[in-house]
Design an enzyme around this catalytic site. Structure first.
Site, PDB file in Angstrom:
ATOM      1  N   GLY A 112      15.063   3.465  -7.015  1.00  0.00           N
ATOM      2  CA  GLY A 112      14.979   1.492  -6.580  1.00  0.00           C
ATOM      3  C   GLY A 112      14.439   1.479  -8.534  1.00  0.00           C
ATOM      4  N   PRO A 153      17.141 -10.809  -9.011  1.00  0.00           N
ATOM      5  CG  PRO A 153      19.715 -12.801  -8.670  1.00  0.00           C
ATOM      6  CD  PRO A 153      18.130 -11.926  -9.544  1.00  0.00           C
ATOM      7  NE  ARG A 198      -0.848   1.315   1.336  1.00  0.00           N
ATOM      8  CZ  ARG A 198      -0.145   1.323   2.104  1.00  0.00           C
ATOM      9  NH1 ARG A 198      -0.309   0.152   3.070  1.00  0.00           N
ATOM     10  NH2 ARG A 198       0.344   1.932   2.584  1.00  0.00           N
ATOM     11  N   GLY A 232       5.850   4.040  -7.784  1.00  0.00           N
ATOM     12  CA  GLY A 232       7.027   3.835  -7.534  1.00  0.00           C
ATOM     13  C   GLY A 232       8.408   4.380  -7.647  1.00  0.00           C
ATOM     14  NE  ARG A 234      10.717  -2.913   2.642  1.00  0.00           N
ATOM     15  CZ  ARG A 234      10.706  -1.413   2.396  1.00  0.00           C
ATOM     16  NH1 ARG A 234      11.382  -1.436   1.168  1.00  0.00           N
ATOM     17  NH2 ARG A 234      10.393  -0.946   3.106  1.00  0.00           N
ATOM     18  CE1 TYR A 260       7.282 -13.082  -4.852  1.00  0.00           C
ATOM     19  CE2 TYR A 260       9.385 -13.245  -4.290  1.00  0.00           C
ATOM     20  CZ  TYR A 260       8.535 -12.764  -4.184  1.00  0.00           C
ATOM     21  OH  TYR A 260       8.285 -11.731  -3.161  1.00  0.00           O
TER      22      TYR A 260
HETATM   23  C1  HXC Z   1       5.877  -9.375   9.932  1.00  0.00           C
HETATM   24  C2  HXC Z   1       5.208  -7.101   9.038  1.00  0.00           C
HETATM   25  C3  HXC Z   1       6.029  -6.446   8.929  1.00  0.00           C
HETATM   26  C4  HXC Z   1       7.261  -7.570   8.988  1.00  0.00           C
HETATM   27  C5  HXC Z   1       5.170  -5.076   8.571  1.00  0.00           C
HETATM   28  N1  HXC Z   1       4.049  -5.626   9.077  1.00  0.00           N
HETATM   29  N2  HXC Z   1       6.182  -5.583   8.155  1.00  0.00           N
HETATM   30  N3  HXC Z   1       4.734  -8.254   9.855  1.00  0.00           N
HETATM   31  N4  HXC Z   1       6.960  -8.514   9.371  1.00  0.00           N
HETATM   32  N5  HXC Z   1       8.839  -7.482   8.622  1.00  0.00           N
HETATM   33  C6  HXC Z   1       2.871  -5.687   8.944  1.00  0.00           C
HETATM   34  C7  HXC Z   1       2.286  -5.191  10.328  1.00  0.00           C
HETATM   35  O1  HXC Z   1       2.910  -5.377  11.805  1.00  0.00           O
HETATM   36  C8  HXC Z   1       0.853  -4.468  10.231  1.00  0.00           C
HETATM   37  O2  HXC Z   1       0.185  -5.492   9.985  1.00  0.00           O
HETATM   38  C9  HXC Z   1       1.038  -4.554   8.280  1.00  0.00           C
HETATM   39  O3  HXC Z   1       1.967  -5.050   8.251  1.00  0.00           O
HETATM   40  C10 HXC Z   1       1.343  -3.372   7.985  1.00  0.00           C
HETATM   41  O4  HXC Z   1       1.648  -2.870   8.385  1.00  0.00           O
HETATM   42  P1  HXC Z   1       2.807  -0.730   8.058  1.00  0.00           P
HETATM   43  O5  HXC Z   1       3.878  -0.709   8.403  1.00  0.00           O
HETATM   44  O6  HXC Z   1       1.175  -0.246   8.988  1.00  0.00           O
HETATM   45  O7  HXC Z   1       2.514  -1.133   7.048  1.00  0.00           O
HETATM   46  P2  HXC Z   1       2.169  -0.121   5.450  1.00  0.00           P
HETATM   47  O8  HXC Z   1       3.037   1.828   6.493  1.00  0.00           O
HETATM   48  O9  HXC Z   1       1.489   1.051   5.136  1.00  0.00           O
HETATM   49  O10 HXC Z   1       3.961  -0.129   5.023  1.00  0.00           O
HETATM   50  C11 HXC Z   1       4.012  -1.399   3.858  1.00  0.00           C
HETATM   51  C12 HXC Z   1       5.139  -2.178   3.700  1.00  0.00           C
HETATM   52  C13 HXC Z   1       6.201  -1.720   4.259  1.00  0.00           C
HETATM   53  C14 HXC Z   1       4.492  -3.707   2.739  1.00  0.00           C
HETATM   54  C15 HXC Z   1       5.097  -3.099   4.984  1.00  0.00           C
HETATM   55  O11 HXC Z   1       7.583  -1.901   3.912  1.00  0.00           O
HETATM   56  C16 HXC Z   1       6.429  -0.551   2.842  1.00  0.00           C
HETATM   57  O12 HXC Z   1       6.064  -0.042   2.705  1.00  0.00           O
HETATM   58  N6  HXC Z   1       7.625  -1.129   1.708  1.00  0.00           N
HETATM   59  C17 HXC Z   1       6.938  -0.469   0.770  1.00  0.00           C
HETATM   60  C18 HXC Z   1       8.405  -1.090  -0.334  1.00  0.00           C
HETATM   61  C19 HXC Z   1       8.743  -2.237  -0.436  1.00  0.00           C
HETATM   62  O13 HXC Z   1       8.832  -2.761   0.654  1.00  0.00           O
HETATM   63  N7  HXC Z   1      10.109  -2.435  -1.522  1.00  0.00           N
HETATM   64  C20 HXC Z   1      10.196  -3.869  -1.296  1.00  0.00           C
HETATM   65  C21 HXC Z   1       9.513  -4.008  -2.770  1.00  0.00           C
HETATM   66  S1  HXC Z   1      10.547  -5.600  -2.943  1.00  0.00           S
HETATM   67  P3  HXC Z   1      -0.745  -5.658  11.926  1.00  0.00           P
HETATM   68  O14 HXC Z   1      -1.052  -6.762  11.860  1.00  0.00           O
HETATM   69  O15 HXC Z   1       0.655  -5.154  13.064  1.00  0.00           O
HETATM   70  O16 HXC Z   1      -1.582  -4.031  11.847  1.00  0.00           O
HETATM   71  C22 HXC Z   1       9.445  -6.724  -4.008  1.00  0.00           C
HETATM   72  C23 HXC Z   1       9.837  -7.788  -4.897  1.00  0.00           C
HETATM   73  C24 HXC Z   1      11.291  -8.869  -4.531  1.00  0.00           C
HETATM   74  O17 HXC Z   1       8.609  -6.371  -3.680  1.00  0.00           O
HETATM   75  C25 HXC Z   1      11.890  -9.494  -5.140  1.00  0.00           C
HETATM   76  C26 HXC Z   1      12.354  -9.894  -4.738  1.00  0.00           C
HETATM   77  C27 HXC Z   1      14.487 -10.389  -5.477  1.00  0.00           C
END
Ligand code: HXC
Length: 286
Positions: free
Chosen positions: A20, A193, A70, A16, A202, A150
């Protein structure tokens, strides 16, 4: 503290690493002498990031690999390709993550699985392939896992991430002991944060939420990616050769919110607090 030799002789893969905190760490590893490789799912981002790192640091080698952490086979092929291209790989940063807010009663099984697949299975896939090559060759190495604050407390609305990061934390400690005999170190950073585009879009739905979140910070600010990157440089360097199985929290003290009387600090300005406490001293009138 760091020089252009701090990480020289090291080749580090950042998962990744196209944006970021991953990109920030990759840039800093290169600045301090490491060859830096990044991987991710989106070629466009990887191309731009690799070009930026290479332009800033012409003395080191850079490269990118398109891989979804994955997918175990994709990870295995990537690690083999890295050996073919660069002849070595002695550092791995498991930074790739997925996260979104969702009330847990509304989470679909696939939503839960998707985040756990990226964070926990992805970190395992990369770590196993990385470690096995080193172990087979009898070489040392270092893994840095990016977890969260967390990991231990859990957190509302990010259940899959909390579960997955707790698993990565357990993996860090388990393998730190198991692979110490091979000279492979595993450590973690638990960031608080850090406003990066991917995480913020997100996790911060609007400026009001961000404002409340900032007010919660004991130092009144969020972290800078550079601050996290400097810690990562240290932990990946030989300066930290005896450090393994350690998780360093970098959150400006945010996790300490629960201290029983901490809330008072945020109730009023400090001068007003002093006056209030002063008035409570025995013998004081008023
Ligand atoms: C509910 C959700 C959703 C949401 C996705 N899904 N977003 N459910 N609320 N907001 C569900 C979908 O409906 C689906 O289920 C399943 O998750 C897979 O979604 P896809 O979009 O098909 O998956 P994909 O394209 O592989 O994307 C994965 C992802 C996406 C995680 C959803 O956001 C992503 O690629 N993220 C990568 C980058 C990221 O998230 N960075 C943030 C990291 S921050 P169903 O049942 O409908 O099939 C972090 C630290 C936090 O981790 C620290 C905080 C301070």
């Amino acid at each position: 503290m760091f020089t252009t030799d701090t990480l020289s002789g090291k080749t580090i893969l950042v998962t990744g690493g196209g944006s970021g905190l991953g990109l920030s760490m990759a840039r800093h590893f290169a600045r301090y002498g490491a060859n830096v490789l990044i991987c991710g799912r989106t070629e466009e981002k990887l191309v731009a990031a690799t070009a930026a790192i290479g332009k800033e640091n012409p003395a080191v080698k850079t490269g990118y690999y398109i891989a979804d952490v994955r997918e175990d086979e994709e990870v295995g092929s990537m690690i083999s390709k890295i050996y073919a291209d660069f002849g070595e790989l002695n550092g791995l940063v498991n930074n790739a993550a997925g996260n979104f807010y969702c009330p847990s009663e509304d989470l679909s099984p696939n939503g839960f699985k998707t985040v756990v697949d990226i964070v926990l299975h992805g970190s395992f896939n990369c770590t196993r392939h990385f470690g096995k090559k080193l172990i087979d060759a009898g070489l040392p190495g270092a893994v840095l896992n990016i977890v969260t604050t967390y990991t231990e407390s859990g957190s509302a609305f990010v259940l899959p991430s909390a579960c997955a990061k707790a698993g990565v934390y357990a993996m860090t400690n388990s393998l730190a002991f198991e692979w110490a005999t091979y000279g492979i170190r595993l450590n973690a950073i638990a960031p608080g944060p850090f406003p990066t585009e991917g995480a913020w879009k997100r996790l911060m739905p609007n400026p009001q939420v961000e404002q409340v979140y900032k007010q919660r910070q004991p130092g009144g600010r969020f972290g800078e990616p550079e601050e996290l990157s400097h810690l990562a440089v240290f932990m990946m360097s030989d300066m930290a050769a005896y450090m393994t199985g350690e998780c360093v929290t970098l959150d400006g003290g945010e996790r300490l919110q629960g201290g029983q009387f901490n809330f008072v600090a945020q109730m009023m300005p400090r001068e007003q607090l002093k006056a209030m406490f002063g008035a409570m001293r025995p013998g004081k009138k008023g």
